[in-house]
Design a protein around this motif. Structure first.
Motif, mmCIF file in Angstrom:
data_model
loop_
_atom_site.group_PDB
_atom_site.id
_atom_site.type_symbol
_atom_site.label_atom_id
_atom_site.label_comp_id
_atom_site.label_asym_id
_atom_site.label_seq_id
_atom_site.Cartn_x
_atom_site.Cartn_y
_atom_site.Cartn_z
ATOM 1 N N ILE A 142 36.491 42.567 24.636
ATOM 2 C CA ILE A 142 36.117 42.067 25.961
ATOM 3 C C ILE A 142 34.619 41.738 26.025
ATOM 4 O O ILE A 142 34.228 40.597 26.275
ATOM 5 C CB ILE A 142 36.496 43.080 27.068
ATOM 6 N N LEU A 143 33.769 42.729 25.760
ATOM 7 C CA LEU A 143 32.327 42.520 25.921
ATOM 8 C C LEU A 143 31.774 41.551 24.869
ATOM 9 O O LEU A 143 31.184 40.517 25.204
ATOM 10 C CB LEU A 143 31.583 43.863 25.843
ATOM 11 N N LEU A 144 32.003 41.890 23.597
ATOM 12 C CA LEU A 144 31.504 40.998 22.554
ATOM 13 C C LEU A 144 32.286 39.686 22.575
ATOM 14 O O LEU A 144 31.734 38.622 22.296
ATOM 15 C CB LEU A 144 31.581 41.673 21.177
ATOM 16 N N GLY A 145 33.559 39.759 22.959
ATOM 17 C CA GLY A 145 34.373 38.544 23.065
ATOM 18 C C GLY A 145 33.786 37.559 24.063
ATOM 19 O O GLY A 145 33.750 36.353 23.812
ATOM 20 N N ILE A 146 33.298 38.069 25.180
ATOM 21 C CA ILE A 146 32.694 37.169 26.179
ATOM 22 C C ILE A 146 31.313 36.705 25.712
ATOM 23 O O ILE A 146 30.982 35.529 25.792
ATOM 24 C CB ILE A 146 32.630 37.842 27.577
ATOM 25 N N ARG A 147 30.507 37.645 25.201
ATOM 26 C CA ARG A 147 29.172 37.232 24.711
ATOM 27 C C ARG A 147 29.292 36.120 23.667
ATOM 28 O O ARG A 147 28.611 35.100 23.750
ATOM 29 C CB ARG A 147 28.462 38.421 24.064
ATOM 30 N N PHE A 148 30.172 36.348 22.679
ATOM 31 C CA PHE A 148 30.300 35.372 21.589
ATOM 32 C C PHE A 148 31.082 34.149 22.042
ATOM 33 O O PHE A 148 30.695 33.023 21.763
ATOM 34 C CB PHE A 148 30.981 36.011 20.377
ATOM 35 N N GLY B 37 17.249 44.652 19.019
ATOM 36 C CA GLY B 37 17.114 44.577 20.479
ATOM 37 C C GLY B 37 17.970 45.611 21.187
ATOM 38 O O GLY B 37 17.592 46.157 22.229
ATOM 39 N N ASP B 38 19.124 45.901 20.620
ATOM 40 C CA ASP B 38 19.985 46.938 21.189
ATOM 41 C C ASP B 38 19.244 48.275 21.184
ATOM 42 O O ASP B 38 19.220 49.002 22.185
ATOM 43 C CB ASP B 38 21.280 47.035 20.374
ATOM 44 N N ILE B 39 18.626 48.572 20.060
ATOM 45 C CA ILE B 39 17.964 49.878 19.911
ATOM 46 C C ILE B 39 16.733 49.983 20.818
ATOM 47 O O ILE B 39 16.584 50.947 21.571
ATOM 48 C CB ILE B 39 17.572 50.104 18.435
HETATM 49 C C1 IPM Z 1 24.796 47.348 24.802
HETATM 50 C C2 IPM Z 1 25.838 48.199 24.125
HETATM 51 C C3 IPM Z 1 26.743 47.322 23.276
HETATM 52 C C4 IPM Z 1 25.874 46.619 22.259
HETATM 53 C C5 IPM Z 1 27.897 48.067 22.589
HETATM 54 C C6 IPM Z 1 28.795 48.747 23.595
HETATM 55 C C7 IPM Z 1 28.706 47.191 21.673
HETATM 56 O O1 IPM Z 1 25.245 49.217 23.385
HETATM 57 O O2 IPM Z 1 25.161 46.429 25.555
HETATM 58 O O3 IPM Z 1 23.608 47.596 24.603
HETATM 59 O O4 IPM Z 1 25.527 47.192 21.230
HETATM 60 O O5 IPM Z 1 25.526 45.457 22.488
#
Ligand code: IPM
Ligand code: MN
Length: 359
Positions: free
Chosen positions: A89-95, A244-246
């Motif tokens: 869902i989340l990565l599916g929409i982003r990508f 960027g996530d980190i």
């Molecule tokens: C975020 C989250 C996501 C990501 C996960 C849930 C895949 O940590 O939005 O920062 O790593 O992008």
């Protein structure tokens, strides 16, 4: 024109805090004539477990065709250990919608919440632009000899000239438009010679198109250190997907905690998606104690993007007021509930807006 907003409450506390965001939108619509229409979609762990469906087929085209924005709650549920539905869902929409910009503002709204000593609001106010469609997140790789002592896992890190260039350009353009002077690009090119070497060469070209902006490069480890040592030195930070996530979680703590961090997934000219930086926090779900502020600030970011920047600013002002008055949930040391804080903020936002201000 009415803005159509698709709301995906998600899982765990995502559902609880999204409820506060939609309650605010509905109240703005009813009482301040904000021209929005909210449509909810039950995509998440519950549906996935029940029907085996994560992101329904045709969902992307439907979102693209029928909506101006997407508001998504956190995804993740212990009953789905693979987290497959969240990825779909989340990565599916982003990508799938090619939302290549992940904008994550880091803004301290109340000095007493900063974990760094003697820092105030003016010291922590910058934006992280995270590349959102490439890096190790693309899912290219595989496992060789699974389950054996010789098991091998390969996970590729994808970096394209087009992908790197467009996020760098977005960050520089943003700085220019907002009158911000400093852009910092961060990578790990001293170790990742090929993938992040490409970041280096594209950055070298793009920065020359913006001579009025002070641009510099920091390796990601140094950036992490500098964000803590002296966060006031940054206006705009731009980096790759996983880095960027980190650092956006690090940034969230600088602004007072992950319960306060909003974000936007963008592709100029297309439908965008708005989400909190925090997760679904299953351990505190269902207790009415999750902090709704990130969700409300995310709604503000969305309204800002939809052309109602006065409301976005107002939400931020009222959240700051709630923080100052310790009208907060237990994560920030308070005793208030999710619905209590949400209602407090909603009423004050509504009180301060006249119907004519919204249109
Ligand atoms: C975020 C989250 C996501 C990501 C996960 C849930 C895949 O940590 O939005 O920062 O790593 O992008
Ligand atoms: Mn994250």
């Amino acid at each position: 024109m009415t803005r159509r907003i698709a709301v995906i409450p998600g899982d765990g506390i995502g559902i609880e805090v999204t409820r506060e965001a939609t309650a605010l939108l509905e109240a703005l619509k009813r009482r301040a004539r904000l021209p929005v229409e909210v449509v909810e979609f039950d995509w998440g762990a519950e549906k996935y477990l029940r029907e085996g469906v994560s992101l329904p087929s045709g969902a992307l085209r439907m979102l693209e065709r029928e909506f101006d924005a997407i508001f998504i709650g956190a995804l993740g549920d212990p009953r789905v250990p693979s987290n497959q539905h969240a990825a779909d869902i989340l990565l599916g929409i982003r990508f799938g919608l090619d939302l290549y910009v992940n904008q994550r503002p880091v803004k301290l709204l109340e000095a007493k919440l900063c974990p760094l000593k003697s820092r105030s609001e003016k010291d922590v106010n910058f934006v992280i632009f995270r590349e959102n469609t490439e890096g190790p997140y693309v899912g290219i790789g595989g496992i060789f000899k699974p389950g054996t002592a010789g098991e091998v896992a390969v996970q590729e890190d994808l970096n394209t000239r087009k992908g790197v260039e467009r996020i760098l350009v977005y960050a520089f353009e943003y700085a220019q438009k907002q009158g911000l002077k400093r852009v910092c690009m961060s990578d790990k090119s001293n170790a990742l010679r090929f993938g992040h070497g490409l970041w280096q060469s594209v950055y070298g070209e793009v920065r020359q198109r913006y001579p009025a902006i002070e641009s510099r490069h920091l390796y990601i480890d140094t950036l992490a250190m500098e964000m803590v040592r002296d966060p006031g030195q940054f206006d705009v930070i731009v980096t790759s997907n996983m880095l960027g996530d980190i650092i956006s979680d690090l940034g969230a703590q600088l602004q007072g905690g992950i319960g306060l961090a909003p974000s936007a997934n963008l592709h100029p000219g297309r439908v965008s998606m708005f989400e909190t930086v925090h997760g679904s926090a299953p351990q505190i779900a269902g207790k009415n104690i999750a902090n709704p502020m990130a969700a409300l600030l995310t709604a503000g970011l969305m309204l800002d993007r939809l052309g109602f920047s006065n409301i976005g600013m107002e939400i931020e002002r009222v959240v700051a007021e709630a923080l100052r008055q310790d009208c907060v949930t237990p994560d920030l040391g308070g005793t208030r509930s999710t619905t209590g804080v949400g209602g407090w903020i909603r009423e004050r936002v509504l009180q301060s807006l006249q119907p004519t201000q919204v249109m």
